[in-house]
Design a protein around this motif. Structure first.
Motif, mmCIF file in Angstrom:
data_model
loop_
_atom_site.group_PDB
_atom_site.id
_atom_site.type_symbol
_atom_site.label_atom_id
_atom_site.label_comp_id
_atom_site.label_asym_id
_atom_site.label_seq_id
_atom_site.Cartn_x
_atom_site.Cartn_y
_atom_site.Cartn_z
ATOM 1 N N PRO A 30 0.821 -1.213 0.000
ATOM 2 C CA PRO A 30 0.000 0.000 0.000
ATOM 3 C C PRO A 30 0.854 1.262 0.000
ATOM 4 C CG PRO A 30 0.115 -0.884 2.212
ATOM 5 C CD PRO A 30 0.864 -1.852 1.326
ATOM 6 N N VAL A 31 0.213 2.410 -0.185
ATOM 7 C CA VAL A 31 0.946 3.677 -0.198
ATOM 8 C C VAL A 31 0.807 4.440 1.110
ATOM 9 C CG1 VAL A 31 0.827 3.915 -2.703
ATOM 10 C CG2 VAL A 31 -0.999 4.890 -1.295
ATOM 11 N N ARG A 32 -0.087 4.011 2.009
ATOM 12 C CA ARG A 32 -0.289 4.699 3.284
ATOM 13 C C ARG A 32 0.831 4.338 4.257
ATOM 14 N NH1 ARG A 32 -5.555 7.614 3.725
ATOM 15 N NH2 ARG A 32 -4.981 7.615 5.930
ATOM 16 N N ALA A 33 1.501 5.356 4.785
ATOM 17 C CA ALA A 33 2.693 5.148 5.604
ATOM 18 C C ALA A 33 2.405 4.408 6.896
ATOM 19 C CB ALA A 33 3.346 6.500 5.904
ATOM 20 N N GLU A 34 1.265 4.702 7.543
ATOM 21 C CA GLU A 34 1.011 4.137 8.861
ATOM 22 C C GLU A 34 0.867 2.622 8.853
ATOM 23 O OE1 GLU A 34 -3.206 5.390 7.413
ATOM 24 O OE2 GLU A 34 -1.117 6.046 7.178
ATOM 25 N N LEU A 35 0.505 2.056 7.719
ATOM 26 C CA LEU A 35 0.311 0.610 7.649
ATOM 27 C C LEU A 35 1.629 -0.153 7.789
ATOM 28 C CD1 LEU A 35 -2.335 0.430 4.774
ATOM 29 C CD2 LEU A 35 -2.722 0.381 7.246
ATOM 30 N N TYR A 36 2.739 0.473 7.451
ATOM 31 C CA TYR A 36 4.034 -0.193 7.524
ATOM 32 C C TYR A 36 4.562 -0.310 8.949
ATOM 33 C CZ TYR A 36 4.250 -0.006 2.466
ATOM 34 O OH TYR A 36 3.984 -0.201 1.128
ATOM 35 N N GLN A 37 3.899 0.359 9.883
ATOM 36 C CA GLN A 37 4.313 0.300 11.285
ATOM 37 C C GLN A 37 3.219 -0.271 12.171
ATOM 38 O OE1 GLN A 37 5.475 4.573 11.139
ATOM 39 N NE2 GLN A 37 7.462 3.880 11.890
ATOM 40 N N ASP A 38 2.202 -0.858 11.563
ATOM 41 C CA ASP A 38 1.119 -1.484 12.307
ATOM 42 C C ASP A 38 1.606 -2.838 12.840
ATOM 43 O OD1 ASP A 38 -1.180 -3.408 12.574
ATOM 44 O OD2 ASP A 38 -2.335 -1.608 12.130
ATOM 45 N N PRO A 39 1.644 -3.041 14.157
ATOM 46 C CA PRO A 39 2.213 -4.286 14.713
ATOM 47 C C PRO A 39 1.561 -5.547 14.173
ATOM 48 C CG PRO A 39 1.901 -2.656 16.447
ATOM 49 C CD PRO A 39 1.239 -2.112 15.220
ATOM 50 N N GLU A 40 0.241 -5.532 14.012
ATOM 51 C CA GLU A 40 -0.454 -6.717 13.507
ATOM 52 C C GLU A 40 -0.020 -7.038 12.079
ATOM 53 O OE1 GLU A 40 -4.977 -8.102 12.233
ATOM 54 O OE2 GLU A 40 -4.695 -6.366 13.546
ATOM 55 N N LEU A 41 0.095 -6.004 11.247
ATOM 56 C CA LEU A 41 0.496 -6.222 9.867
ATOM 57 C C LEU A 41 1.957 -6.646 9.775
ATOM 58 C CD1 LEU A 41 -1.300 -3.248 8.066
ATOM 59 C CD2 LEU A 41 -2.003 -5.650 8.159
ATOM 60 N N VAL A 42 2.807 -6.096 10.624
ATOM 61 C CA VAL A 42 4.228 -6.472 10.604
ATOM 62 C C VAL A 42 4.395 -7.937 10.997
ATOM 63 C CG1 VAL A 42 6.476 -6.072 11.667
ATOM 64 C CG2 VAL A 42 5.065 -4.130 10.973
ATOM 65 N N ARG A 43 3.585 -8.414 11.944
ATOM 66 C CA ARG A 43 3.647 -9.836 12.294
ATOM 67 C C ARG A 43 3.248 -10.700 11.106
ATOM 68 N NH1 ARG A 43 1.669 -7.949 17.305
ATOM 69 N NH2 ARG A 43 -0.495 -8.295 16.640
ATOM 70 N N ARG A 44 2.258 -10.250 10.361
ATOM 71 C CA ARG A 44 1.752 -11.037 9.233
ATOM 72 C C ARG A 44 2.649 -10.905 8.008
ATOM 73 N NH1 ARG A 44 -4.454 -10.595 6.873
ATOM 74 N NH2 ARG A 44 -4.176 -11.966 5.073
ATOM 75 N N PHE A 45 3.238 -9.720 7.830
ATOM 76 C CA PHE A 45 4.111 -9.440 6.675
ATOM 77 C C PHE A 45 5.448 -8.918 7.218
ATOM 78 C CE2 PHE A 45 -0.319 -8.652 5.455
ATOM 79 C CZ PHE A 45 -0.462 -9.482 4.356
ATOM 80 N N PRO A 46 6.357 -9.810 7.606
ATOM 81 C CA PRO A 46 7.590 -9.398 8.297
ATOM 82 C C PRO A 46 8.504 -8.487 7.488
ATOM 83 C CG PRO A 46 7.212 -11.768 8.524
ATOM 84 C CD PRO A 46 6.241 -11.274 7.503
ATOM 85 N N TYR A 47 8.322 -8.440 6.181
ATOM 86 C CA TYR A 47 9.194 -7.616 5.349
ATOM 87 C C TYR A 47 8.800 -6.144 5.357
ATOM 88 C CZ TYR A 47 5.263 -8.136 2.116
ATOM 89 O OH TYR A 47 4.008 -8.140 1.555
#
Length: 424
Positions: A348-365
């Motif tokens: 995605p292009v939204r910056a906040e999603l790259y620091q969302d803990p739940e998303l980082v666990r699911r997408f470690p990269y």
């Protein structure tokens, strides 16, 4: 995963062969204009392989019954999609209201008058990762809105580097040393990217040039390739093949061949897009749980990736431009952008999603991808980008194949690009 075939373009492709395949509102005939720029719309895109875009648009349709959007899926080939879009736009038939475009098409489409300028105040541009907005502008005017982004990353065999007691390379010198010394010790090829002469090679070459501090075209579209920095970038790639730490087989690699080589355990390092993370983590991967990903290195530290992805634009012939503008705002909203990642597997292009803990666990990269995007840059902006890219591919491939030395290759590329830009 055929959407990656166009070098990170980020367009959504599917197994469709009919030029006008329609979904998400199929059968709903476009209604008459209401005089306020609002009404039913069509959104043209390359095919939607993962099937996520239709449900997203149905969410819009439920809330906007008088402004329903019909999804028109074009072929999965970037070249075929571009050809069909340009044919329609040249004819002025107004078939499409919103275009999901490769990021490299913005300048061409804007210069031709096919897409309408936009006001940034209508879109959440302040929430985007900063560099992506540059792909949506032409002559400092916003003509599109970033929808999906992409940036290259360096994949590495963590198990091998751990056994050797070294960290992932943070410079070209470290990458070259480890690819030369560690890879043979463990029976691996050193480093690969996408080096077949196609758009992927343009991306890899441009990343090397940018990382060395050079440019292919300057901000005004003038040729800037004849420089020491460009010779350094091209020399890095050519030297890799000459010295053997880039396998000659890599000169035939696209995204998929290179991904498979790494996934099969045949490479120590790989430059590829984020999509490769899922494949390398799969049950049939020989490197699952044994690899990591970091931003690309450069000659003096962190390198510069090239941005991929797609942008959304309003056709200059849109029947309902106000509705089209609001649809783009919806598709770039935080909830929808989250689904772009979780349901479409697209960055995605939204910056906040790259620091969302739940998303980082699911997408470690995501942290590495965020760093890559923040240091990334757009490909050369040109109204004749397709010809610029073809020239870069041909010259760089000859240099890497040792058919021409880097110095002569750079001078040849300068001549060819000058001929293209002069015609433009």
């Amino acid at each position: 995963m055929r959407w990656i075939r166009a070098a990170g373009r980020g367009l959504l492709v599917a197994a469709v062969v009919l030029a006008g395949h329609v979904s998400a509102g199929a059968g709903a005939a476009p209604g008459p204009a209401r005089g306020d720029g609002r009404g039913p719309m069509t959104l043209a895109t390359a095919g939607d392989l993962t099937g996520y875009l239709g449900p997203l648009l149905e969410g819009w349709n439920r809330g906007h019954p008088d402004e329903r959007v019909t999804l028109v899926e074009l072929p999965d080939s970037a070249d075929e999609t571009r050809a069909q879009l340009t044919t329609s736009l040249r004819s002025g038939d107004g078939r499409y209201d919103v275009l999901n475009m490769d990021v490299t098409w913005t300048s061409e489409f804007a210069a031709a008058g096919w897409i309408a300028p936009l006001e940034a105040k209508h879109f959440p541009v302040g929430s985007f990762l900063r560099p992506v907005l540059d792909t949506a502008t032409y002559r400092e005017t916003l003509y599109a809105v970033p929808y999906v982004t992409n940036a290259g990353m360096l994949y590495y065999r963590k198990d091998v580097l751990d056994r050797a007691g070294v960290s992932p390379p943070s410079s070209w010198a470290e990458l070259e040393k480890q690819a030369k010394t560690l890879a043979p010790r463990f029976g691996l090829g050193g480093y690969a990217g996408q080096f077949l002469p196609y758009e992927g090679l343009t991306v890899n070459a441009t990343e090397a040039v940018y990382s060395a501090g050079g440019s292919i075209l300057d901000g005004e579209g003038r040729v800037a390739v004849d420089s020491p920095a460009v010779r350094t970038g091209l020399g890095f790639l050519a030297r890799g093949v000459r010295d053997g730490w880039i396998p000659r087989e890599a000169l035939t690699y696209t995204e998929e061949e290179s991904r498979q080589a790494f996934q099969d355990g045949r490479l120590l390092f790989l430059r590829n897009w984020p999509y490769a993370y899922a494949g390398a983590s799969g049950a049939d991967s020989r490197v699952a749980g044994k690899f990591g990903a970091v931003p690309l290195p450069g000659p003096r530290g962190s390198g510069t990736s090239v941005l991929g992805g797609s942008n959304l634009a309003v056709s200059a012939r849109a029947r309902h431009p106000e509705s089209a503008r609001d649809l783009i705002a919806y598709l770039t909203s935080a909830p929808v952008q989250r689904k772009v990642l979780t349901e479409g597997a697209l960055p995605p292009v939204r910056a906040e999603l790259y620091q969302d803990p739940e998303l980082v666990r699911r997408f470690p990269y995501l942290p590495a991808l965020r760093a890559s995007v923040l240091s990334a840059a757009a490909r050369p902006k040109s109204t004749r980008y397709d010809q610029v890219s073809l020239a870069v591919q041909a010259v760089v491939h000859d240099a890497m194949a040792q058919h021409q030395n880097p110095g002569d290759s750079v001078r040849r590329l300068a001549r060819e690009l000058s001929a293209i830009t002069d015609r433009g």
